[in-house]
Structure formats: structure tokens, C-alpha cells
Design a protein around this motif. Structure first.
Motif, PDB file in Angstrom:
ATOM      1  N   ARG A 183      -0.690 -11.629   0.485  1.00  0.00           N
ATOM      2  CA  ARG A 183      -0.326 -10.251   0.112  1.00  0.00           C
ATOM      3  C   ARG A 183      -0.954  -9.250   1.064  1.00  0.00           C
ATOM      4  O   ARG A 183      -0.320  -8.281   1.473  1.00  0.00           O
ATOM      5  N   ARG A 184      -2.202  -9.480   1.430  1.00  0.00           N
ATOM      6  CA  ARG A 184      -2.892  -8.570   2.349  1.00  0.00           C
ATOM      7  C   ARG A 184      -2.203  -8.579   3.714  1.00  0.00           C
ATOM      8  O   ARG A 184      -1.924  -7.529   4.286  1.00  0.00           O
ATOM      9  N   ALA A 185      -1.921  -9.768   4.238  1.00  0.00           N
ATOM     10  CA  ALA A 185      -1.301  -9.881   5.562  1.00  0.00           C
ATOM     11  C   ALA A 185       0.102  -9.277   5.577  1.00  0.00           C
ATOM     12  O   ALA A 185       0.466  -8.554   6.510  1.00  0.00           O
ATOM     13  N   ILE A 186       0.871  -9.544   4.538  1.00  0.00           N
ATOM     14  CA  ILE A 186       2.231  -8.995   4.462  1.00  0.00           C
ATOM     15  C   ILE A 186       2.164  -7.475   4.324  1.00  0.00           C
ATOM     16  O   ILE A 186       2.911  -6.752   4.986  1.00  0.00           O
ATOM     17  N   GLY A 187       1.259  -6.986   3.494  1.00  0.00           N
ATOM     18  CA  GLY A 187       1.109  -5.547   3.311  1.00  0.00           C
ATOM     19  C   GLY A 187       0.753  -4.841   4.608  1.00  0.00           C
ATOM     20  O   GLY A 187       1.303  -3.788   4.929  1.00  0.00           O
ATOM     21  N   GLU A 188      -0.160  -5.439   5.381  1.00  0.00           N
ATOM     22  CA  GLU A 188      -0.540  -4.847   6.670  1.00  0.00           C
ATOM     23  C   GLU A 188       0.638  -4.852   7.637  1.00  0.00           C
ATOM     24  O   GLU A 188       0.869  -3.892   8.362  1.00  0.00           O
ATOM     25  N   ARG A 189       1.371  -5.938   7.638  1.00  0.00           N
ATOM     26  CA  ARG A 189       2.509  -6.051   8.560  1.00  0.00           C
ATOM     27  C   ARG A 189       3.617  -5.067   8.200  1.00  0.00           C
ATOM     28  O   ARG A 189       4.162  -4.378   9.069  1.00  0.00           O
ATOM     29  N   VAL A 190       3.933  -4.981   6.920  1.00  0.00           N
ATOM     30  CA  VAL A 190       4.999  -4.082   6.468  1.00  0.00           C
ATOM     31  C   VAL A 190       4.599  -2.633   6.693  1.00  0.00           C
ATOM     32  O   VAL A 190       5.431  -1.803   7.036  1.00  0.00           O
ATOM     33  N   ALA A 191       3.327  -2.316   6.541  1.00  0.00           N
ATOM     34  CA  ALA A 191       2.861  -0.942   6.707  1.00  0.00           C
ATOM     35  C   ALA A 191       3.081  -0.431   8.128  1.00  0.00           C
ATOM     36  O   ALA A 191       3.194   0.771   8.345  1.00  0.00           O
ATOM     37  N   THR A 192       3.172  -1.327   9.087  1.00  0.00           N
ATOM     38  CA  THR A 192       3.350  -0.908  10.477  1.00  0.00           C
ATOM     39  C   THR A 192       4.812  -0.947  10.919  1.00  0.00           C
ATOM     40  O   THR A 192       5.112  -0.570  12.046  1.00  0.00           O
ATOM     41  N   GLU A 193       5.703  -1.387  10.065  1.00  0.00           N
ATOM     42  CA  GLU A 193       7.120  -1.489  10.406  1.00  0.00           C
ATOM     43  C   GLU A 193       7.832  -0.156  10.222  1.00  0.00           C
ATOM     44  O   GLU A 193       7.430   0.666   9.410  1.00  0.00           O
ATOM     45  N   THR A 194       8.892   0.029  10.977  1.00  0.00           N
ATOM     46  CA  THR A 194       9.738   1.207  10.789  1.00  0.00           C
ATOM     47  C   THR A 194      11.126   0.750  10.363  1.00  0.00           C
ATOM     48  O   THR A 194      11.527  -0.383  10.620  1.00  0.00           O
ATOM     49  N   THR A 195      11.839   1.650   9.722  1.00  0.00           N
ATOM     50  CA  THR A 195      13.183   1.319   9.276  1.00  0.00           C
ATOM     51  C   THR A 195      14.161   1.460  10.442  1.00  0.00           C
ATOM     52  O   THR A 195      13.804   1.961  11.511  1.00  0.00           O
ATOM     53  N   ALA A 196      15.395   1.059  10.218  1.00  0.00           N
ATOM     54  CA  ALA A 196      16.424   1.139  11.257  1.00  0.00           C
ATOM     55  C   ALA A 196      16.683   2.579  11.679  1.00  0.00           C
ATOM     56  O   ALA A 196      17.092   2.840  12.806  1.00  0.00           O
ATOM     57  N   THR A 197      16.408   3.516  10.798  1.00  0.00           N
ATOM     58  CA  THR A 197      16.632   4.926  11.126  1.00  0.00           C
ATOM     59  C   THR A 197      15.387   5.591  11.712  1.00  0.00           C
ATOM     60  O   THR A 197      15.373   6.782  11.942  1.00  0.00           O
ATOM     61  N   GLY A 198      14.349   4.804  11.942  1.00  0.00           N
ATOM     62  CA  GLY A 198      13.140   5.335  12.549  1.00  0.00           C
ATOM     63  C   GLY A 198      12.091   5.817  11.570  1.00  0.00           C
ATOM     64  O   GLY A 198      11.012   6.233  11.968  1.00  0.00           O
ATOM     65  N   GLY A 199      12.392   5.750  10.285  1.00  0.00           N
ATOM     66  CA  GLY A 199      11.407   6.159   9.280  1.00  0.00           C
ATOM     67  C   GLY A 199      10.400   5.044   9.034  1.00  0.00           C
ATOM     68  O   GLY A 199      10.507   3.951   9.577  1.00  0.00           O
ATOM     69  N   THR A 200       9.430   5.334   8.242  1.00  0.00           N
ATOM     70  CA  THR A 200       8.441   4.310   7.904  1.00  0.00           C
ATOM     71  C   THR A 200       8.721   3.789   6.508  1.00  0.00           C
ATOM     72  O   THR A 200       9.309   4.472   5.677  1.00  0.00           O
ATOM     73  N   THR A 201       8.307   2.569   6.267  1.00  0.00           N
ATOM     74  CA  THR A 201       8.488   1.972   4.948  1.00  0.00           C
ATOM     75  C   THR A 201       7.224   2.177   4.142  1.00  0.00           C
ATOM     76  O   THR A 201       6.139   2.298   4.681  1.00  0.00           O
ATOM     77  N   ARG A 202       7.368   2.239   2.840  1.00  0.00           N
ATOM     78  CA  ARG A 202       6.212   2.345   1.963  1.00  0.00           C
ATOM     79  C   ARG A 202       6.320   1.230   0.946  1.00  0.00           C
ATOM     80  O   ARG A 202       7.237   1.207   0.141  1.00  0.00           O
ATOM     81  N   VAL A 203       5.379   0.321   1.034  1.00  0.00           N
ATOM     82  CA  VAL A 203       5.377  -0.808   0.113  1.00  0.00           C
ATOM     83  C   VAL A 203       4.039  -0.828  -0.592  1.00  0.00           C
ATOM     84  O   VAL A 203       2.992  -0.719   0.039  1.00  0.00           O
ATOM     85  N   VAL A 204       4.073  -0.967  -1.893  1.00  0.00           N
ATOM     86  CA  VAL A 204       2.842  -1.102  -2.654  1.00  0.00           C
ATOM     87  C   VAL A 204       2.570  -2.589  -2.769  1.00  0.00           C
ATOM     88  O   VAL A 204       3.380  -3.344  -3.286  1.00  0.00           O
ATOM     89  N   CYS A 205       1.447  -3.002  -2.240  1.00  0.00           N
ATOM     90  CA  CYS A 205       1.107  -4.419  -2.221  1.00  0.00           C
ATOM     91  C   CYS A 205      -0.280  -4.584  -2.813  1.00  0.00           C
ATOM     92  O   CYS A 205      -1.277  -4.372  -2.137  1.00  0.00           O
ATOM     93  N   GLY A 206      -0.343  -4.920  -4.094  1.00  0.00           N
ATOM     94  CA  GLY A 206      -1.633  -5.067  -4.762  1.00  0.00           C
ATOM     95  C   GLY A 206      -2.341  -6.345  -4.345  1.00  0.00           C
ATOM     96  O   GLY A 206      -1.730  -7.300  -3.893  1.00  0.00           O
ATOM     97  N   THR A 207      -3.654  -6.345  -4.503  1.00  0.00           N
ATOM     98  CA  THR A 207      -4.430  -7.538  -4.190  1.00  0.00           C
ATOM     99  C   THR A 207      -5.068  -8.130  -5.435  1.00  0.00           C
ATOM    100  O   THR A 207      -5.899  -9.002  -5.348  1.00  0.00           O
ATOM    101  N   ASP A 208      -4.668  -7.649  -6.606  1.00  0.00           N
ATOM    102  CA  ASP A 208      -5.205  -8.190  -7.843  1.00  0.00           C
ATOM    103  C   ASP A 208      -4.507  -9.511  -8.140  1.00  0.00           C
ATOM    104  O   ASP A 208      -3.314  -9.539  -8.429  1.00  0.00           O
ATOM    105  N   PRO A 209      -5.243 -10.649  -8.062  1.00  0.00           N
ATOM    106  CA  PRO A 209      -4.598 -11.946  -8.259  1.00  0.00           C
ATOM    107  C   PRO A 209      -4.053 -12.157  -9.659  1.00  0.00           C
ATOM    108  O   PRO A 209      -3.213 -13.002  -9.869  1.00  0.00           O
ATOM    109  N   SER A 210      -4.509 -11.358 -10.633  1.00  0.00           N
ATOM    110  CA  SER A 210      -4.005 -11.538 -11.991  1.00  0.00           C
ATOM    111  C   SER A 210      -2.684 -10.812 -12.212  1.00  0.00           C
ATOM    112  O   SER A 210      -2.009 -11.031 -13.201  1.00  0.00           O
ATOM    113  N   SER A 211      -2.315  -9.931 -11.270  1.00  0.00           N
ATOM    114  CA  SER A 211      -1.053  -9.216 -11.431  1.00  0.00           C
ATOM    115  C   SER A 211       0.106 -10.128 -11.079  1.00  0.00           C
ATOM    116  O   SER A 211       0.014 -10.955 -10.190  1.00  0.00           O
TER     117      SER A 211
END
Length: 125
Positions: free
Chosen positions: A85-113
Motif C-alpha cells: 500500500r505504501r509503495a503503490i501510494g507513493e507511485r500513484v502520488a507522482t503520476e499525472t492523468t492523461a489530461t496533465g492533472g494529478t491524481t489523488r488517491v487515499v491509501c491508508g496504511t492501517d492493516p486492520s482496514s
């Protein structure tokens, strides 16, 4: 469960009861288990191989810190899931959309969630 010197079984200490040394030893065992599974596969991940990878003098140290293989594997899955989750969250946070915008993904690190299932719009009828 943990077997005491008298042969009775006791539950493994809960996280709030563990010392820093015990917490560090558990993390060491979990990391070694992940390495052994990655290199040799789940079926060959014996306590002996894990102890050797972790630099432990005895497999009993694994049994002391984890009441069962299932408990150890559950902690391995929590650790792998948290890392993913941490690695995917970091990777997605640096990605841009096809239109040049940024993506916003909430990626929790609570293993019980638990993640909520996602149903793509094309799958709805």
C-alpha cells in the motif's frame, strides 16, 4: 500460543505488553520469513530456514514470539500488505492523468482496514 518451561500453553503477549526488544525480534523474524518465502517459496519456508535467515540460534525463538505458523504468516501478510500500500501510494502520488492533472488517491496504511470492493461502471447492468 506459547509453551512455557512447565509445558503449559499461554497466548503470545499482546502488542501493548511487548518490550522493544521483543517487538524488534518479531520484526526480524517477519523480515526473514518474507525473504525465505521470496527466495524458496511458501512450502519450503520452514522454521529452520527462517531461523537461519534471521540469524537466530534456535527455531524455538520463532515459537516463543509467534504462537503458531498461522500467526507468523498473518503478520507476514500484514507487513507485505502495508509495504505494498505504501509503495503503490507513493507511485500513484507522482503520476499525472492523461489530461496533465494529478491524481489523488487515499491509501491508508492501517492493516486492520479493509478495502471496499470497486465495481467498474462497465460491469453494472
Amino acid at each position: 500460543m506459547r509453551v512455557t518451561s512447565g509445558g503449559s500453553r499461554q497466548p503470545a503477549p499482546q502488542p501493548q505488553q511487548r518490550s522493544l526488544a521483543a517487538t524488534a525480534r518479531r520484526a526480524q523474524i517477519v523480515a526473514a520469513t518474507i525473504e525465505v518465502i521470496a527466495e524458496e517459496g511458501y512450502a519450503r519456508a520452514t522454521y529452520s530456514r527462517i531461523a537461519r535467515q534471521a540469524g537466530l540460534s534456535s527455531t524455538r525463538l520463532i515459537s516463543y514470539h509467534f504462537g503458531s505458523r498461522d500467526e507468523l504468516m498473518e503478520q507476514v501478510l500484514v507487513e507485505v500488505g502495508t509495504g505494498a500500500r505504501r509503495a503503490i501510494g507513493e507511485r500513484v502520488a507522482t503520476e499525472t492523468t492523461a489530461t496533465g492533472g494529478t491524481t489523488r488517491v487515499v491509501c491508508g496504511t492501517d492493516p486492520s482496514s479493509r478495502p471496499k470492493p470497486i465495481s467498474p461502471s462497465w460491469s453494472r447492468s
